[in-house]
Design a protein around this motif. Structure first.
Motif, PDB file in Angstrom:
ATOM      1  N   ALA A  27       0.825  -1.209   0.000  1.00  0.00           N
ATOM      2  CA  ALA A  27       0.000   0.000   0.000  1.00  0.00           C
ATOM      3  C   ALA A  27       0.859   1.258   0.000  1.00  0.00           C
ATOM      4  O   ALA A  27       0.552   2.233  -0.697  1.00  0.00           O
ATOM      5  CB  ALA A  27      -0.930  -0.003   1.210  1.00  0.00           C
ATOM      6  N   ALA A  28       1.943   1.245   0.762  1.00  0.00           N
ATOM      7  CA  ALA A  28       2.829   2.415   0.816  1.00  0.00           C
ATOM      8  C   ALA A  28       3.534   2.617  -0.518  1.00  0.00           C
ATOM      9  O   ALA A  28       3.669   3.754  -1.010  1.00  0.00           O
ATOM     10  CB  ALA A  28       3.848   2.242   1.936  1.00  0.00           C
ATOM     11  N   THR A  29       3.978   1.530  -1.127  1.00  0.00           N
ATOM     12  CA  THR A  29       4.676   1.617  -2.415  1.00  0.00           C
ATOM     13  C   THR A  29       3.741   2.154  -3.489  1.00  0.00           C
ATOM     14  O   THR A  29       4.125   3.026  -4.291  1.00  0.00           O
ATOM     15  CB  THR A  29       5.222   0.233  -2.810  1.00  0.00           C
ATOM     16  N   GLN A  30       2.506   1.654  -3.513  1.00  0.00           N
ATOM     17  CA  GLN A  30       1.541   2.121  -4.512  1.00  0.00           C
ATOM     18  C   GLN A  30       1.186   3.591  -4.317  1.00  0.00           C
ATOM     19  O   GLN A  30       0.835   4.278  -5.276  1.00  0.00           O
ATOM     20  CB  GLN A  30       0.283   1.257  -4.446  1.00  0.00           C
ATOM     21  N   SER A  31       1.277   4.077  -3.067  1.00  0.00           N
ATOM     22  CA  SER A  31       0.965   5.485  -2.773  1.00  0.00           C
ATOM     23  C   SER A  31       2.196   6.376  -2.852  1.00  0.00           C
ATOM     24  O   SER A  31       2.129   7.557  -2.478  1.00  0.00           O
ATOM     25  CB  SER A  31       0.331   5.604  -1.379  1.00  0.00           C
ATOM     26  N   HIS A  32       3.341   5.807  -3.289  1.00  0.00           N
ATOM     27  CA  HIS A  32       4.593   6.559  -3.463  1.00  0.00           C
ATOM     28  C   HIS A  32       5.076   7.151  -2.141  1.00  0.00           C
ATOM     29  O   HIS A  32       5.546   8.289  -2.079  1.00  0.00           O
ATOM     30  CB  HIS A  32       4.407   7.681  -4.500  1.00  0.00           C
ATOM     31  N   LEU A  33       4.952   6.374  -1.068  1.00  0.00           N
ATOM     32  CA  LEU A  33       5.367   6.823   0.256  1.00  0.00           C
ATOM     33  C   LEU A  33       6.651   6.123   0.662  1.00  0.00           C
ATOM     34  O   LEU A  33       6.905   4.974   0.292  1.00  0.00           O
ATOM     35  CB  LEU A  33       4.283   6.523   1.292  1.00  0.00           C
ATOM     36  N   SER A  34       7.455   6.766   1.454  1.00  0.00           N
ATOM     37  CA  SER A  34       8.630   6.150   2.063  1.00  0.00           C
ATOM     38  C   SER A  34       8.340   5.909   3.533  1.00  0.00           C
ATOM     39  O   SER A  34       7.362   6.411   4.088  1.00  0.00           O
ATOM     40  CB  SER A  34       9.855   7.053   1.901  1.00  0.00           C
ATOM     41  N   GLY A  35       9.209   5.136   4.176  1.00  0.00           N
ATOM     42  CA  GLY A  35       9.033   4.862   5.597  1.00  0.00           C
ATOM     43  C   GLY A  35       9.344   3.428   5.939  1.00  0.00           C
ATOM     44  O   GLY A  35      10.128   2.765   5.257  1.00  0.00           O
TER      45      GLY A  35
END
Length: 773
Positions: A27-35
């Motif tokens: 989900a984070a990768t698809q939303s272009h988020l890091s963390g």
């Protein structure tokens, strides 16, 4: 684009071992988020940063569309400082932090994808009995501590090979961060040994190759009518061919289990349809991730031997819940029953199995993955559209129940039969898996070990201990000793109040609110020193008033009556003023010498405790109707009575008299006995007799609830106690009450029998303690 928001999330519940971190990563990768995301002791910690709209979309995905097997109990978030230069999303190693979890992940049945791989001849895990992924496989039974990481499981003994490690580290793989994965090159082994087992090879396979499938010797043993002790996921099973009546009979004789029903495992639902009827709700239960034993109505055309479930209209059926069980079922249905001896817990280790099961099993199917926490099979049935959990274990437990009030840290030890315990954790109660009957030192030791293990998982230190009111239960004695040792209060809780309170927890009932309780079971120590079991209560979490009950009768010989329904039948006939005529089956089942003793006991009240038990009333009806005279397992007479009742749709009802003694309503079965006995003499079919009894009992339940509603203006009725395991009776009572305008609560997740008592004890003890502090 430059990140303008970073947040920290903490998610608690069933979020470890269900593919939650891989889901978050995706989900984070698809939303272009890091963390990052990591397991912590109490749940999963997540930090993400990116554009505000993307972060907010990610949070909605986590909360609203978590993985199918996950359950979010609590969720918190806060803004934190943006980390400069961070790129990508990572899954970090788990951390032990001082935050207690709210739930644990139970074992999950093997998924369809893993089964498809296992049966694919081109797959490197072809016929591998320990195939698993992020969505399936053992969890509770292999965990030694939290957070859930491989090094805290029994899989730590099997370092991943290069191929498995590559899958584990690949975000697009089904086994991405699946802690339990292995393959034939790096995982556990399975092997077969004939009895007597060769001691040096008990704990490891003498053949260090990695054969595919199961040893042919196992199938040879089953085909030849042998009984095999099989090490499964949460303990040992005793297994034989379900088509071989002689093998089934030998299993019964060796286990000293003459009539208690045995369960059958079949490979597919379609296979089960040869032997039982399967409604859609039952099909869903069979194929659910919990994969319990489901009680299903036998088909008249079934070809399975009658001695699998003698005198029983229902057959316990389950599908293979592990890849090894799937392979075992390759050649047909198997009888699969708990691997233990009478009064002992289920065997967990290879050495325990050798010590306890060598007198029963002809051979052993071992593996070398340690079972760290034993867990028996769950048992479930349907009553119309109502689900009844009869035994809460593998797949269902530990169950975490939210409650409407903050609770102190209470350890509730349960009853003595169908033992399970509960931990009160602020706004939740965690119920342990089924442990068994606490009637021996060995079973009590297993109980104590389980308490210690679950308390350690939840970093739990009790502030109060709750137990049953009965002073002689082993759990009560143990609780008294521990409360003194720990210097915390001990709160005894009346048995039937605990039953009703467990139902409140099951439905998140506001604990300060009262409801009408109909609590029917076999035995419970009453506040007046008699044995209760046919109770009409008005109760909240803290208080309980007895508004009515079945009229009491004597139990000649006390607990001897449990195994001899004819003794209870004679007592009921005596109380109703009916002569012991030789035309009654219960009279013919009792010698003249024993009749004289029973009559003396009843007339002189010698060793003849008084009871209002509806469970014993069921026994008596079964005896007088000629259904069961001697019970070789708990509840046998009631089980066989229900099987007879299922054959009739008659609406005729016998009469119960309604009396009022002061403010207490009394249901007197004397008129019912006159009508029933007249039918027995007239040769009326047993199914019509039993149906008349159940309909009459249903009518008096409704009448008494009507009277209590008139007194109290309460209109919600809770049905609890072991008698409401009877699907026929539960359906009739619930339907009749709802037809009269009552709302009806019945058990859904917590067993109605004594397996749910600990949950109710935790509720009542907490509410009483909170009122005094």
């Amino acid at each position: 684009m430059t990140a303008d928001l970073r947040i920290r999330l903490f998610v608690a519940g069933i979020v470890q071992g269900v593919g939650f971190r891989p889901f978050v990563h995706s989900a984070a990768t698809q939303s272009h988020l890091s963390g990052f995301a990591c397991n912590e002791t109490g749940g999963v910690a997540i930090e993400v940063q990116g554009l505000r709209r993307d972060v907010q979309s990610f949070v909605r995905t986590i909360v609203e569309r978590p993985p199918a097997l996950a359950r979010i109990d609590t969720f918190s978030q806060c803004e934190v400082g943006i980390v400069a230069g961070e790129s990508g999303f990572r899954i970090l190693a788990g951390q032990h932090v001082p935050t207690a979890p709210t739930a644990m992940t139970p074992d999950l049945s093997v998924c369809d994808e893993c089964l498809a791989e296992m049966h694919c001849s081109q797959n490197r895990r072809h016929l591998y009995p320990f195939i698993t992924c992020a969505q399936c496989g053992p969890r509770l039974t292999i965990i030694s501590g939290l957070p859930y990481e491989r090094q805290r499981t029994s899989m730590t003994d099997f370092p991943m090979c290069e191929s498995c490690l590559k899958e584990f580290q690949s975000p697009g793989d089904r086994r991405f961060h699946a802690e339990s994965i292995s393959c034939p090159d790096c995982g556990p082994n399975v092997w077969y040994q004939d009895f007597p087992a060769d001691s040096p090879s008990i704990d490891q396979c003498s053949d260090q190759g990695h054969p595919k499938g199961l040893p042919e010797a196992f199938f040879d043993a089953v085909r030849s009518g042998k009984i095999v002790a099989v090490k499964g996921i949460g303990g040992f099973h005793l297994v034989c061919s379900a088509r071989d009546s002689d093998a089934v009979q030998r299993l019964r004789e060796r286990k000293q289990r003459p009539r208690k029903p045995l369960a059958v495992m079949v490979r597919y639902v379609e296979s089960a349809l040869k032997y039982v009827d399967v409604a859609e709700a039952e099909r869903c239960l069979l194929k659910s991730p919990e994969c319990p034993i489901v009680l299903l109505r036998k088909r008249a055309s079934t070809t399975l031997p009658d001695n699998i479930a003698p005198g029983n209209r229902w057959l316990g059926v389950m599908l293979p819940y592990s890849p090894m069980h799937d392979l075992m079922c390759a050649e047909g249905p198997l009888v699969v029953t708990s691997g233990n001896i009478s009064d002992a817990p289920i065997c967990r280790t290879n050495r325990e199995a050798i010590r306890h099961l060598s007198g029963i099993a002809d051979g052993f199917l071992f593996h070398n993955r340690d079972i760290l926490n034993s867990c028996d099979d769950s048992v479930v049935r349907m009553a119309g559209q109502r689900r009844i959990v009869l035994r809460s274990a593998r797949g269902f437990a530990p169950v975490s129940l939210p409650v409407s009030s903050e609770l102190p840290k209470v350890l509730a030890v349960g009853a003595e039969m169908k033992s399970a315990f509960g931990l009160g954790l602020k706004g939740r109660i965690v119920q342990s898996p089924h442990i068994g009957e606490l009637t021996s030192e060995e079973s009590l030791q297993r109980f104590e070990d389980c308490v210690g293990a679950l308390a350690a998982f939840f970093d739990f230190h009790p502030e109060v201990v709750a137990c049953d009111l009965h002073p002689d239960y082993l759990t009560t004695v143990w609780a008294k000793r521990r409360s003194e040792e720990w210097k915390v209060p001990l709160i005894p809780v009346q048995h039937h109040h605990a039953h009703l309170a467990s139902l409140m927890a099951d439905h998140q009932w506001p604990l300060e609110n009262q409801l009408i309780g109909v609590v029917f079971d076999g035995t419970g120590f009453g506040t007046d020193g008699t044995i209760w079991g046919g109770e009409f209560l008005v109760a909240s979490g803290a208080s309980c008033q007895r508004q009515g009950h079945l009229k009491t009768v004597g139990l000649p010989g006390g607990s001897v009556c449990v195994g001899s329904p004819y003794r209870t039948a004679l007592s009921h006939l005596h109380a109703a003023g009916i002569d012991w005529d030789e035309q009654f089956p219960c009279v013919r089942a009792c010698s003249m010498a024993e009749q004289r003793i029973i009559r003396q006991q009843l007339e002189r009240q010698l060793n003849c405790p008084q009871t209002s038990s509806v469970g014993r009333l069921f026994d008596a009806v079964a005896s007088v109707a000629g259904i069961c005279q001697v019970a070789t397992y708990e509840g046998q007479a009631a089980v066989e009575l229900e099987s007879v009742a299922a054959r009739s749709t008659s609406t005729r009802a016998y009469t119960f008299a309604l009396e009022c003694h002061g403010d207490v309503l009394i249901a007197d079965p004397a008129p019912m006995w006159s009508e029933l006995c007249a039918d027995v003499v007239a040769g009326t079919a047993p199914e019509l007799i039993v149906s008349g009894f159940l309909n009459g009992l249903t009518d008096i339940v409704v009448k008494i609830c009507q009277q209590i509603r008139h007194r109290t203006e309460l209109s919600c009725v809770g049905l609890s106690g072991g008698v409401f395991q009877n699907a026929v009776f539960l359906h009739r009572v619930a339907t009749a009450l709802e037809g009269d305008g009552f709302s009806v609560l019945s058990h859904q997740r917590v067993p109605p029998n004594d397996g749910g008592i600990a949950v109710g004890q935790a509720i009542v003890a907490s509410c009483r303690l909170l009122k005094t502090v």
